[in-house]
Motif scaffolding. Structure first.
Motif, PDB file in Angstrom:
ATOM      1  N   PHE A 286       2.249  13.337   0.847  1.00  9.25           N
ATOM      2  CA  PHE A 286       2.302  14.456   1.780  1.00  9.25           C
ATOM      3  C   PHE A 286       3.702  15.049   1.900  1.00  9.25           C
TER       4      PHE A 286
ATOM      5  N   ILE B  58      -7.281  -2.960   2.080  1.00 10.01           N
ATOM      6  CA  ILE B  58      -8.524  -2.376   2.602  1.00 10.01           C
ATOM      7  C   ILE B  58      -9.646  -2.454   1.569  1.00 10.01           C
TER       8      ILE B  58
ATOM      9  N   LYS C 221       5.558  15.529   4.619  1.00 13.97           N
ATOM     10  CA  LYS C 221       6.470  14.694   5.387  1.00 13.97           C
ATOM     11  C   LYS C 221       6.182  13.240   5.032  1.00 13.97           C
TER      12      LYS C 221
ATOM     13  N   GLN D  28      -9.744   7.146  -3.571  1.00 13.14           N
ATOM     14  CA  GLN D  28      -9.053   6.064  -4.276  1.00 13.14           C
ATOM     15  C   GLN D  28      -8.658   6.487  -5.688  1.00 13.14           C
TER      16      GLN D  28
ATOM     17  N   ARG E 208       2.952   3.620  -2.713  1.00 13.75           N
ATOM     18  CA  ARG E 208       1.750   3.244  -1.969  1.00 13.75           C
ATOM     19  C   ARG E 208       0.516   3.902  -2.591  1.00 13.75           C
ATOM     20  N   ALA E 209       0.695   5.180  -2.996  1.00 17.18           N
ATOM     21  CA  ALA E 209      -0.429   5.886  -3.612  1.00 17.18           C
ATOM     22  C   ALA E 209      -0.746   5.302  -4.990  1.00 17.18           C
TER      23      ALA E 209
ATOM     24  N   ASN F  91       5.141   9.705   5.222  1.00 14.84           N
ATOM     25  CA  ASN F  91       4.375   9.113   6.317  1.00 14.84           C
ATOM     26  C   ASN F  91       4.085   7.636   6.108  1.00 14.84           C
ATOM     27  N   PRO F  92       5.149   6.825   5.920  1.00 14.71           N
ATOM     28  CA  PRO F  92       4.891   5.385   5.787  1.00 14.71           C
ATOM     29  C   PRO F  92       4.299   4.841   7.082  1.00 14.71           C
ATOM     30  N   PHE F  93       3.470   3.825   6.946  1.00 16.51           N
ATOM     31  CA  PHE F  93       2.899   3.188   8.132  1.00 16.51           C
ATOM     32  C   PHE F  93       3.984   2.386   8.830  1.00 16.51           C
ATOM     33  N   PRO F  94       3.851   2.178  10.138  1.00 18.63           N
ATOM     34  CA  PRO F  94       4.828   1.336  10.849  1.00 18.63           C
ATOM     35  C   PRO F  94       4.631  -0.140  10.513  1.00 18.63           C
ATOM     36  N   LYS F  95       4.736  -0.447   9.235  1.00 18.48           N
ATOM     37  CA  LYS F  95       4.608  -1.822   8.763  1.00 18.48           C
ATOM     38  C   LYS F  95       5.795  -2.088   7.843  1.00 18.48           C
TER      39      LYS F  95
ATOM     40  N   TYR G 233      -1.233  -1.963   1.460  1.00 17.57           N
ATOM     41  CA  TYR G 233      -2.301  -1.489   2.349  1.00 17.57           C
ATOM     42  C   TYR G 233      -3.587  -1.106   1.614  1.00 17.57           C
ATOM     43  N   GLY G 234      -3.432  -0.224   0.596  1.00 18.40           N
ATOM     44  CA  GLY G 234      -4.600   0.288  -0.116  1.00 18.40           C
ATOM     45  C   GLY G 234      -5.395  -0.817  -0.803  1.00 18.40           C
TER      46      GLY G 234
ATOM     47  N   MET H  35      -2.775  10.831  -2.965  1.00 21.69           N
ATOM     48  CA  MET H  35      -2.098  11.978  -2.374  1.00 21.69           C
ATOM     49  C   MET H  35      -0.789  11.571  -1.704  1.00 21.69           C
TER      50      MET H  35
ATOM     51  N   VAL I 149      -3.093   1.775  -5.613  1.00 19.61           N
ATOM     52  CA  VAL I 149      -4.555   1.703  -5.743  1.00 19.61           C
ATOM     53  C   VAL I 149      -5.020   2.211  -7.103  1.00 19.61           C
TER      54      VAL I 149
END
Lengths: 269, 295
Positions: A109, A129, A111, A103, A178-179, A113-117, A125-126, A107, A182
């Motif tokens: 990446f 959770i 490629k 947290q 997204r990173a 890599n978004p979530f299928p949302k 998301y972060g 990070m 958090v």
């Protein structure tokens, strides 16, 4: 802790000019099964600066980056020796919670890599959770993060749309948002622009120059011009060893090691 | 020189086509027979009676032709089976795909799939002479024949269908997505339930629907252990009869061809066929709607 702080504050200005250290890496050895991927790495990574990690394929750049937020542990047969001190503590210490490490050290990446949302849910998301449910708080952080990642204007009218409908460059900036959501202290980027087009790459580099004001950034890149454009210091890896680490301007104009020179002048790699 | 070779190629092609055609023709034949006899049935029995009458007594002197009791039996056993198979199958799939080491998975998955290879008649007797007496110790009011016991056993039989197909779908979720979840500080459970499961949603739903189709069509277990008493009820403790079990009951008896009793099994079979057909379409639509495309 407190006396140290006062000392730091009252330290003489020339000393304060020296950059603080985000990661202190000591004698890091990494193995995948029998194979040694990193050998005796020793390096201090400065805070509030972009550190670029360069080197030919298979030299251990990504492995090194993934050690910094303990992502390598997900791989089977991974073994590590040595220490990575972050905020006064070895992140591989038994008492350290890996969730907490990840947290604080975000990070992005290679490629996207978004979530299928939806776009919104990707950024939220972060926080979800972590148990954050308050709608207005989520709304606020999502908006702030998207603004920091310089994608707010493009997506503000379609936050409920699926993230996978965005272009590659937009997806990558969404992953940065997204990173950031958090509130990490460090952002690790693993060849963040290698899968997207030059214009989108330019936007992300611009973004990094902005983000470095508030975050420590460590970035693996294949692209030496990119390292020269955005980074403050550069580490050159070869065959699992750290060959040279210095200010980027020095590495690219007056490298201290012959092997570094060979690489940056394009003699191999 | 080339002539004979062309002939061989041509013969092979025709042979393959005929094989493919055979299964299509058989399917058409079955539907045709079902349809023909069902039409005959509805010449005697009004469709409204069939759909609304609450009794099914074609084999008695006072005849009623309401399909509802049989459907309630099928609904009851299927619901119980899915109440077992769905959570157990899904949890097994999550364990196998996200928690188990590669070694554990390669051993455990085939063992789990053996469950699907046990003959259903064995499951039937297992339900009747083992599970029912066991349940009777806990639930005193349970009849010797009931919906609960075969429902549970059917659920166990369906677990590998749900777990194996769900696991395949979850395993196909790109590693990059999972890493994205972990990098944000997710626990393994959070990655499994909030990243992997939504990404594999269409495959998981398909496995559920395939499981439901299997439960609806299952015959032996319910014929043996659920009793053969059509009853419009949702009480799992009393004897009932499912659509499939009724068809077995009549097929095994000495019902003469062409009589109304004989035609009932085709009407029942047609209803069953329509039900599973609709389930297949729903599954197809869900797959299409929720499929995530990764390159």
């Amino acid at each position: 802790m407190t006396p140290d702080k006062t000392k730091a504050l009252s330290a003489d200005p020339t000393h304060a000019m020296e950059k603080d250290i985000a990661f202190k890496v000591e004698d890091l050895n990494v193995y995948y099964g029998e194979k040694q991927a990193l050998k005796k790495i020793k390096v201090d990574i400065p805070t509030h600066s972009v550190t670029a990690i360069i080197g030919p394929s298979g030299c251990g750049k990504s492995t090194f980056l993934r050690c910094l937020n303990r992502m390598n542990e997900l791989l089977p047969n991974f073994r590590i020796e040595g220490e990575i001190i972050f905020d006064g503590q070895n992140i591989y210490d038994k008492n350290v919670d890996v969730i907490d490490v990840r947290q604080r050290i975000g990070m992005v990446f290679q490629k996207p890599n978004p979530f299928p949302k939806s776009i919104y849910e990707n950024v939220a998301y972060g926080l979800r959770i972590q148990g954050i449910k308050k709608r207005d708080l989520l709304d606020n952080i999502v908006e702030m993060s998207l603004k920091k990642a310089a994608i707010w204007d493009e997506v503000k009218d379609r936050l409920a749309h699926p993230a996978l409908a965005l272009s590659g460059g937009q997806q990558q900036r969404l992953c940065i948002a997204r990173a950031l959501a958090v509130e990490p202290e460090v952002l690790l980027l693993d060849e963040p622009t290698s899968a997207i087009d030059p214009i989108a790459t330019g936007r992300i580099e611009e973004l990094l120059r902005e983000l470095v004001k508030s975050y420590t950034i460590v970035m693996v890149t294949h692209n030496m011009q990119q390292a020269a454009r955005v980074s403050g210091s550069t580490a050159y890896f070869l065959l699992g060893e750290l060959i040279e680490f210095d200010e980027t301007s020095k590495i690219f104009t007056n490298p201290g090691d012959r092997r570094t020179e060979d690489y940056i002048t394009g003699r191999f790699g | 020189m080339t002539k004979p070779r062309q002939w061989i190629e041509r013969t092979i092609e025709v042979g393959l086509f005929l094989s493919a055609l055979l299964s299509v023709l058989v399917t058409l034949g079955i539907v045709g027979v079902l349809l023909f006899e069902t039409v005959g049935f509805f010449k005697t029995v009004p469709l409204l009676d069939f759909l609304t009458d609450t009794e099914w007594t074609p084999l008695f002197s006072e005849k009623h032709y309401g399909i509802l009791p049989l459907f309630s039996g099928t609904f009851l056993t299927t619901s119980i089976a899915m109440a077992v198979a769905l959570p157990v199958g899904l949890i097994s799939a999550i364990y196998l795909s996200e928690y188990a080491s590669r070694r554990v998975r390669t051993i455990l998955k085939p063992i789990l799939e053996i469950l699907a290879a046990i003959p259903t008649v064995v499951y039937g007797y297992f339900a009747l002479i083992f599970v029912t007496p066991l349940l009777q110790k806990v639930i005193p009011g349970l009849s010797g024949f009931n919906a609960l016991s075969p429902g549970i056993v059917m659920g166990i039989m369906i677990v590998p269908i749900v777990s194996s197909l769900s696991e395949d779908a979850m395993h196909a979720v790109p590693a990059g997505l999972k890493e994205g979840g972990y990098a944000l500080g997710s626990t393994r459970l959070q990655v499994a339930t909030q990243v992997v499961l939504p990404a594999a949603f269409s495959g998981v739903v398909s496995s559920f629907i395939l499981g439901i189709s299997r439960a609806v069509g299952e015959t032996m277990i319910v014929a043996i252990a659920a009793g053969l008493q059509p009853r419009l009820t949702l009480n799992p403790l009393v004897p009932i009869e499912t659509v499939t079990a009724y068809i077995v009951q009549v097929s095994m008896g000495d019902t003469p061809t062409g009589t109304i009793e004989y035609q009932t099994i085709f009407a029942a079979g047609m209803s069953l066929f329509l039900l599973t057909f609709v389930l297949n379409i729903v599954s197809y639509l869900l797959r299409k709607r929720f499929r995530e495309v990764y390159d």
